[in-house]
Design a protein around this motif. Structure first.
Motif, mmCIF file in Angstrom:
data_model
loop_
_atom_site.group_PDB
_atom_site.id
_atom_site.type_symbol
_atom_site.label_atom_id
_atom_site.label_comp_id
_atom_site.label_asym_id
_atom_site.label_seq_id
_atom_site.Cartn_x
_atom_site.Cartn_y
_atom_site.Cartn_z
ATOM 1 N N PRO A 1 0.727 -1.290 -0.065
ATOM 2 C CA PRO A 1 0.125 0.120 -0.004
ATOM 3 C C PRO A 1 0.754 1.290 0.086
ATOM 4 N N ALA A 2 2.143 1.325 0.877
ATOM 5 C CA ALA A 2 2.513 2.701 1.169
ATOM 6 C C ALA A 2 3.267 2.965 -0.476
ATOM 7 N N ALA B 1 -12.678 12.876 1.339
ATOM 8 C CA ALA B 1 -13.020 11.752 2.493
ATOM 9 C C ALA B 1 -12.540 12.832 3.592
ATOM 10 N N MET C 1 -10.671 15.996 9.637
ATOM 11 C CA MET C 1 -9.901 14.867 9.894
ATOM 12 C C MET C 1 -10.389 13.739 8.612
ATOM 13 N N PRO C 2 -9.288 13.232 8.344
ATOM 14 C CA PRO C 2 -9.400 12.394 7.135
ATOM 15 C C PRO C 2 -10.336 11.194 7.585
ATOM 16 N N ALA C 3 -11.214 10.703 6.545
ATOM 17 C CA ALA C 3 -12.129 9.845 6.977
ATOM 18 C C ALA C 3 -12.292 8.536 5.747
ATOM 19 N N PRO C 4 -11.205 7.747 5.765
ATOM 20 C CA PRO C 4 -11.379 6.701 5.037
ATOM 21 C C PRO C 4 -12.281 5.655 5.374
ATOM 22 N N ILE D 1 -12.373 3.142 0.531
ATOM 23 C CA ILE D 1 -11.392 4.245 0.286
ATOM 24 C C ILE D 1 -10.337 4.016 1.341
ATOM 25 N N PRO D 2 -9.134 3.744 0.757
ATOM 26 C CA PRO D 2 -7.924 3.367 1.481
ATOM 27 C C PRO D 2 -7.294 4.534 2.111
ATOM 28 N N PRO D 3 -6.658 4.385 3.476
ATOM 29 C CA PRO D 3 -6.177 5.460 4.153
ATOM 30 C C PRO D 3 -4.958 6.025 3.592
ATOM 31 N N PHE D 4 -4.247 5.335 2.584
ATOM 32 C CA PHE D 4 -2.982 5.455 2.318
ATOM 33 C C PHE D 4 -2.556 6.689 1.236
ATOM 34 N N TYR D 5 -3.749 7.047 0.642
ATOM 35 C CA TYR D 5 -3.434 8.246 -0.350
ATOM 36 C C TYR D 5 -4.279 9.261 -0.192
ATOM 37 N N ASP D 6 -4.245 10.412 -1.167
ATOM 38 C CA ASP D 6 -5.094 11.602 -1.288
ATOM 39 C C ASP D 6 -6.352 11.422 -0.765
ATOM 40 N N SER D 7 -7.273 12.126 -0.013
ATOM 41 C CA SER D 7 -8.563 12.120 0.213
ATOM 42 C C SER D 7 -9.436 12.410 -0.835
#
Lengths: 454, 80
Positions: A55-56, A342, A350-353, A379-385
Motif C-alpha cells: 500500500p505505501a 473523504a 479529519m481524514p475519513a477513509p 477508500i484506503p487510508p494511504f493516499y489523497d483524500s
C-alpha cells in the motif's frame, strides 16, 4: 509514433479519467495498482492490471523500477502519470523514455527546468512575464534574505526552491521573524526536498489564484483560457471555476497572452498550467509557477471550451501536431468544480477513509461527476483524500450556482464523512455567490465558524 | 505484570521516526511515560502522533516502520 497500449501510472479518479480518454482513442489500457487498490474502479475498467507493491506509495506508485517492469512485462508503449506521485518527476519521465516508451507529458528537461522555482522565475522574466517581487535567485544566508525583504517590504513569504503545492511556505511579518524563520525553512526544505535552497517573495494580501491552461505540441502553444481557484484550505484548492468571474476582458487577454509567451519560449509540449496571483485592486498579475501535468481541476476548462484535455494530451504524446488554432478556442458559459474529499469538516477536516455503503451520484443536465467510487468500494487510508469532483456547467455563473446547489443535494456517499456539507454552505454564502473571494478567504471563513454542524 | 499494548488510533501507515533521517522515537528497552509520542500514523497525507496511554518500558514493536496499520491494531508492547 503510435500508442496502442497505455500504462496508467496513477490511481483514483484521474486513472479512471485517463482510461476513458484512452479507450475513446482506441488505445488499450494497463493499470498498475498497489495491494490496497486491487478492487479499485480503475483496475476494474482497465483492459489489464498489474500489482506493483504494498500500500505505501513509496513502495508502489512511487516505485519507478516496479512501474517500468510492469510496462515491459505487459508490452506497454506509453505511460501516463496522471497527477501527483511521479507526474512531475523528471527522472521518472527520463527513465520512461530511456526504456523506449512514450511519456505522456512534457520533455524531461522541461519538467526539470520548471520544477525549480528559481529557474521558472528566470524563464518568466526572459519571456517578459511579471513574477511576484522578491529575491532574484536562491538565498543561502538569512542576511541577504533580510536585505531583499526590506527592499520589497514586509510581510514576505519564505519558500523552498524545490518546493511546490504550497509545502514549506512561511510568512515573516518583520525582520526578527525572518531571521528566526529563514534558517528553519532551509533546514526543513533540505529534509523534505533534499535541497535547502529558499527564496523570498512579497506577500500580496487579498490576491486571487488564477491559472491559465495551455496546450503545446513542441512548436506551437495555445491557451484554453483561465480558471480561478481562490478558495483554498491549507493551500489546497477546494473549489474551482472557469472562467474567472470578475476578471476584466482586457486583463484576461493579457494574462492568457503572457501564459502563451512563457510556454512558447520553452517550446512547451503537452498540457500544462501556469499559475498566477492576481491583485484585483491594481489589476496586476504575477506568475507563480508552471505545473507540467494534467491538473485536478481540468474539467472546468473542458466544460467551457468543449476541449477534451486528456485526449489532446495523448494525441500530442503520440506525435500529432496541435489540432486547434487559437481562433478555434472560445469560452461558453460557466463551470464550477467542488472537490469532494473523504474528510470530516465538522472535526477539523479529519481524514475519513472507510467503506462506501451506498452511493447516489448526481446527474441531469450540465452535471458531471468524476470519481473512482462505486457502492461497496473501500477508500484506503494511504493516499489523497479526494474521492470525487462534482462539476457543473450552465450558461451563466448565477445559473451554474443554482445547478451546483441542486447537484450537491443529490450527492449521497454513505458510510464515510465527506466535504459535501462544506460545499453546501459555501454555495449559499453571499461572498462566494458574488465571487468576492481571495486565497485566504476560506480559512478566515472557517475561523468565523461559518460551517453548520453536521 | 502483564504487558500492555498501544493501539493505532487510525488506519494508515505507521512510522517509528519523526523524519527519515532522524532516530526513532522509541527503541526496545526505552522507558515510556504516559503521553510520550511513540510514532506517527500517516492517513491520507496527514500525520498524526501516536501517544502512549501507559507508562513502562518498551518490550517490543509489533509493527515495522512504514508498515500499513488498521485502526485499533496493536503497535507495541509496554511492560508496565
Amino acid at each position: 509514433m503510435t500508442i496502442d497500449r497505455l500504462l496508467v501510472a496513477s490511481r483514483g479518479e484521474i486513472a479512471v479519467r485517463i482510461i476513458r480518454a484512452a479507450r475513446e482513442l482506441g488505445i488499450r489500457t494497463i493499470q498498475v495498482y498497489s495491494q490496497a487498490d486491487a478492487d479499485s474502479l480503475a483496475v476494474r475498467l482497465a483492459d489489464q492490471a498489474v500489482e506493483i507493491g504494498p500500500p505505501a506509495a513509496a513502495r508502489s506508485y512511487l516505485n519507478i523500477e516496479a512501474i517500468l517492469s510492469a510496462a515491459q512485462k505487459t508490452g506497454a508503449d506509453a505511460v501516463h502519470p496522471g497527477y501527483g506521485f511521479l507526474a512531475e518527476n523528471a527522472d521518472f519521465a527520463e527513465a520512461v523514455e530511456t526504456t523506449g516508451l512514450v511519456f505522456v507529458g512534457p520533455a524531461p528537461a522541461t519538467i526539470r527546468l520548471l520544477g525549480d522555482k528559481i529557474t521558472a522565475r528566470e524563464i518568466a522574466a526572459k519571456a517578459g512575464v511579471a513574477t511576484v517581487p522578491g529575491s532574484t535567485g536562491r538565498m543561502d544566508d538569512p542576511q541577504s534574505a533580510c536585505a531583499v525583504a526590506e527592499d520589497i517590504g514586509f510581510p514576505v513569504l519564505i519558500k523552498a526552491t524545490a518546493g511546490g503545492g504550497g509545502r514549506g511556505i512561511r510568512i515573516a511579518n518583520d525582520r526578527t521573524e525572518l531571521e528566526r524563520l529563514a534558517p528553519q525553512a532551509s533546514t526543513e526544505a533540505r529534509a523534505a526536498f533534499g535541497d535547502g535552497g529558499i527564496y523570498i517573495e512579497k506577500l500580496i494580501p487579498r490576491a486571487r489564484h488564477i491559472e491559465v491552461q495551455v496546450l503545446g505540441d513542441g512548436q506551437r502553444v495555445v491557451h484554453c483560457f483561465e480558471r480561478e481557484c481562490s478558495l483554498q484550505r491549507r493551500r489546497q484548492k477546494v473549489w474551482e471555476e472557469a472562467p474567472a468571474a470578475t476578471l476584466p476582458e482586457d486583463v484576461r487577454q493579457k494574462l492568457c497572452d503572457a501564459a502563451v509567451a512563457l510556454a512558447q519560449s520553452i517550446r512547451y509540449r503537452s498540457a500544462g498550467t501556469l499559475e498566477f496571483l492576481y491583485d484585483d485592486e491594481t489589476g496586476d498579475f504575477y506568475f507563480l509557477e508552471m505545473n507540467t501535468r494534467i491538473q485536478v481541476e481540468h474539467p472546468v476548462t473542458e466544460l467551457v471550451t468543449g476541449i477534451d484535455l486528456v485526449r489532446e494530451m495523448i494525441r500530442i504524446a503520440r506525435g500529432e501536431p496541435l489540432r486547434l488554432r487559437q481562433g478555434d478556442i472560445s469560452l461558453a458559459g460557466h463551470a464550477i468544480e467542488c472537490r469532494i474529499n473523504a474528510e470530516d469538516p465538522a472535526n477539523g477536516f479529519m481524514p475519513a477513509p472507510g467503506v462506501v455503503d451506498d452511493l447516489i451520484i448526481p446527474g441531469g443536465p450540465g452535471v458531471r461527476f468524476d470519481t473512482m467510487l462505486y457502492p461497496g468500494c473501500t477508500i484506503p487510508p494511504f493516499y489523497d483524500s479526494l474521492i470525487g469532483k462534482l462539476i457543473v456547467w450552465d450558461d451563466s455563473r448565477a445559473s451554474a450556482l443554482h445547478r451546483l446547489e441542486r447537484a450537491l443535494g443529490e450527492l449521497d456517499v454513505s458510510g464515510v464523512k465527506t466535504t459535501k456539507s462544506l460545499h453546501q454552505a459555501l454555495v449559499l454564502d453571499d461572498d462566494v455567490r458574488n465571487a468576492n473571494v481571495h486565497t485566504r478567504f476560506l480559512e478566515q471563513w472557517l475561523e468565523r465558524d461559518r460551517l453548520p454542524p453536521t | 505484570m502483564a504487558n500492555k499494548q498501544v493501539l493505532s488510533p487510525l488506519p494508515g501507515t505507521f512510522y517509528r521516526k519523526p523524519a527519515p533521517d532522524q532516530p526513532p522515537y522509541k527503541k526496545e528497552g526505552d522507558p515510556v511515560a504516559a503521553g510520550d509520542t511513540i510514532g506517527l500514523v500517516e492517513v491520507m497525507k496527514s500525520f498524526h502522533e501516536v501517544k502512549s496511554d501507559v507508562a513502562g518500558k518498551v518490550v517490543k514493536f509489533l509493527v515495522e516502520n512504514e508498515e500499513a496499520v488498521t485502526a485499533g491494531q496493536p503497535l507495541l508492547e509496554i511492560d508496565g
